[in-house]
Design an enzyme around this catalytic site. Structure first.
Site, PDB file in Angstrom:
ATOM      1  N   ILE A 180     -84.006   4.489  28.764  1.00  0.00           N
ATOM      2  CA  ILE A 180     -82.227   3.876  29.056  1.00  0.00           C
ATOM      3  C   ILE A 180     -82.482   2.489  29.376  1.00  0.00           C
ATOM      4  O   ILE A 180     -81.702   1.993  28.673  1.00  0.00           O
ATOM      5  CB  ILE A 180     -82.204   4.873  30.107  1.00  0.00           C
ATOM      6  CG1 ILE A 180     -81.985   6.408  29.939  1.00  0.00           C
ATOM      7  CG2 ILE A 180     -80.663   4.336  30.232  1.00  0.00           C
ATOM      8  CD1 ILE A 180     -81.144   7.760  30.470  1.00  0.00           C
TER       9      ILE A 180
ATOM     10  N   PRO B 273     -90.038  -2.438  51.266  1.00  0.00           N
ATOM     11  CA  PRO B 273     -89.058  -3.025  51.090  1.00  0.00           C
ATOM     12  C   PRO B 273     -88.485  -4.331  51.482  1.00  0.00           C
ATOM     13  O   PRO B 273     -87.664  -5.133  51.076  1.00  0.00           O
ATOM     14  CB  PRO B 273     -88.132  -2.860  52.393  1.00  0.00           C
ATOM     15  CG  PRO B 273     -88.710  -0.662  52.354  1.00  0.00           C
ATOM     16  CD  PRO B 273     -90.029  -1.734  52.332  1.00  0.00           C
TER      17      PRO B 273
ATOM     18  N   ASN C 151     -89.062   8.410  42.032  1.00  0.00           N
ATOM     19  CA  ASN C 151     -87.417   8.907  42.298  1.00  0.00           C
ATOM     20  C   ASN C 151     -87.168   8.779  43.121  1.00  0.00           C
ATOM     21  O   ASN C 151     -85.943   8.519  43.733  1.00  0.00           O
ATOM     22  CB  ASN C 151     -87.405  10.388  41.279  1.00  0.00           C
ATOM     23  CG  ASN C 151     -87.949   9.643  39.860  1.00  0.00           C
ATOM     24  OD1 ASN C 151     -87.977   9.384  38.970  1.00  0.00           O
ATOM     25  ND2 ASN C 151     -88.218  11.713  39.251  1.00  0.00           N
TER      26      ASN C 151
ATOM     27  N   TYR D  56     -88.508  17.889  39.532  1.00  0.00           N
ATOM     28  CA  TYR D  56     -87.818  16.392  38.471  1.00  0.00           C
ATOM     29  C   TYR D  56     -86.500  16.290  39.141  1.00  0.00           C
ATOM     30  O   TYR D  56     -85.966  15.276  39.665  1.00  0.00           O
ATOM     31  CB  TYR D  56     -87.911  16.280  36.945  1.00  0.00           C
ATOM     32  CG  TYR D  56     -87.015  15.327  36.382  1.00  0.00           C
ATOM     33  CD1 TYR D  56     -87.015  14.206  36.331  1.00  0.00           C
ATOM     34  CD2 TYR D  56     -85.734  16.043  36.232  1.00  0.00           C
ATOM     35  CE1 TYR D  56     -86.533  13.304  36.281  1.00  0.00           C
ATOM     36  CE2 TYR D  56     -85.097  14.786  35.750  1.00  0.00           C
ATOM     37  CZ  TYR D  56     -84.837  13.825  35.729  1.00  0.00           C
ATOM     38  OH  TYR D  56     -83.898  12.799  34.795  1.00  0.00           O
TER      39      TYR D  56
ATOM     40  N   LYS E 226     -84.401  14.007  42.078  1.00  0.00           N
ATOM     41  CA  LYS E 226     -83.730  13.043  41.129  1.00  0.00           C
ATOM     42  C   LYS E 226     -82.798  13.118  42.341  1.00  0.00           C
ATOM     43  O   LYS E 226     -82.069  12.243  42.571  1.00  0.00           O
ATOM     44  CB  LYS E 226     -83.420  12.994  40.003  1.00  0.00           C
ATOM     45  CG  LYS E 226     -84.200  12.497  38.735  1.00  0.00           C
ATOM     46  CD  LYS E 226     -84.577  11.612  38.769  1.00  0.00           C
ATOM     47  CE  LYS E 226     -83.390  10.721  38.285  1.00  0.00           C
ATOM     48  NZ  LYS E 226     -82.988   9.390  38.327  1.00  0.00           N
TER      49      LYS E 226
END
Length: 325
Positions: free
Chosen positions: A12, A48, A81, A131, A135
């Site tokens: 994507i 971060p 994820n 998965y 997510k």
């Protein structure tokens, strides 16, 4: 508008990059692990604080997160994820001028839903398998971050560039092999599941629309129509010119910890022909026989709707596969 794109090397992400770079009003910077990225950074391993310093240097007004993993061990999926998303959110909070965040989620976050009912954003997520769980964890981190953020829950993506391990990527390769080697048929597992197949280029348009909008929260990205996987597979067979039968072969279901057979559409990604599949088997999840997006929120808040017919999406999958050297 300055945009920082994460995950531009994925299925994507590549299409999102293409769409954004066509827009003269956007100044796009790509951050990722690959050499082609403007900024080299590993979201799953970096801190971060380090990412926040890059954000201060680029000063993006919007961060688009297309990064993540679809396949792999539970540890890999959680790192890509969930942990990586936590890093992104914390880095944006620490930056001097916190950017808007557009995060790509997945319809797998919803899990099983009532058959025949479009899935609205208000549906309680009950994902099955590593998965979907990973997510959802990432999406919840975004929603609880306090940032100006939107989560696009993308349904079943099709179109050019489809990964070799995906349903149509494997089927197209199996059809090409059958034509080249004059095999009489192509074998596939159960294709009884219904899915909302949305073209990857339409998804890229949705991401761009979300980036320049003020919409927040969860927004479904799909066509609003469910198609049986068998019917979609038949479309790809016809466009390929293969005139042999497409035979479904039921296999003993794989089990996840505690229970449950593999999802029919996921099982369709393995063992597509009589030859052993080249791609690794996908992680099993519990059955999800029906998935169709309620897309009213995308229409009302983003002014977006899918335009590409499934026939065109699958035709482009085949064209790409047939021309591959």
């Amino acid at each position: 508008m300055r945009v920082l794109l994460l995950g531009a090397g994925g299925y994507i992400g590549r299409r999102v990059a293409d769409r954004l770079l066509q827009d003269r009003d956007l100044q796009v910077t790509v951050l990722g692990r690959r050499d082609a990225a403007d900024i080299r950074f590993d979201l799953a391993a970096g801190s971060p604080g380090a990412l926040a310093r890059f954000l201060d240097a680029v000063a993006p007004q919007v961060v688009i997160n297309c990064a993540g993993a679809t396949y792999g061990t539970p540890r890999t999926l959680v790192r890509a994820n969930a942990l990586a998303v936590a890093t992104v959110c914390e880095a944006i909070r620490r930056s001097r001028e916190p950017a808007r965040l557009v995060h790509l989620g997945s319809a797998a976050e919803y899990g099983p839903v009532p058959f025949g009912v479009p899935v609205a954003e208000t549906t309680e997520p009950r994902p099955v398998g590593p998965y979907g769980v990973s997510k959802l964890a990432g999406a919840e981190l975004v929603l609880a971050s306090g940032l100006d953020a939107a989560v696009l829950r993308v349904f079943d993506v099709v179109g050019p560039g489809a990964p070799a391990a995906s349903l149509f990527g494997r089927l197209a390769e199996g059809l090409r092999r059958a034509l080249e080697q004059q095999e009489p048929l192509v074998r596939m597992p159960d294709l009884s599941a219904f899915r909302d197949f949305v073209d990857v280029r339409d998804v890229a348009r949705a991401v761009r629309a979300a980036a320049v909008s003020a919409a927040t929260g969860v927004i479904n990205i799909g066509t609003g129509h469910a198609v049986r996987a068998r019917e979609a597979a038949d479309l790809l067979v016809r466009v390929s010119g293969f005139d042999g039968p497409l035979t479904e072969e039921l296999r003993p279901p794989a089990l996840v910890p505690a229970q449950a057979a593999a999802d029919p559409a996921t099982r369709a990604m393995t063992n597509l022909t009589s030859a052993p599949p080249a791609a690794p088997a996908l992680p099993p999840v519990e059955p999800v026989p029906w998935r169709q997006a309620d897309v009213r929120t995308a229409r009302e808040r983003l002014g977006w709707r899918a335009h590409t017919p499934l026939e065109e999406s699958l035709g482009d999958v085949w064209l790409e596969t047939a021309c591959r050297v």
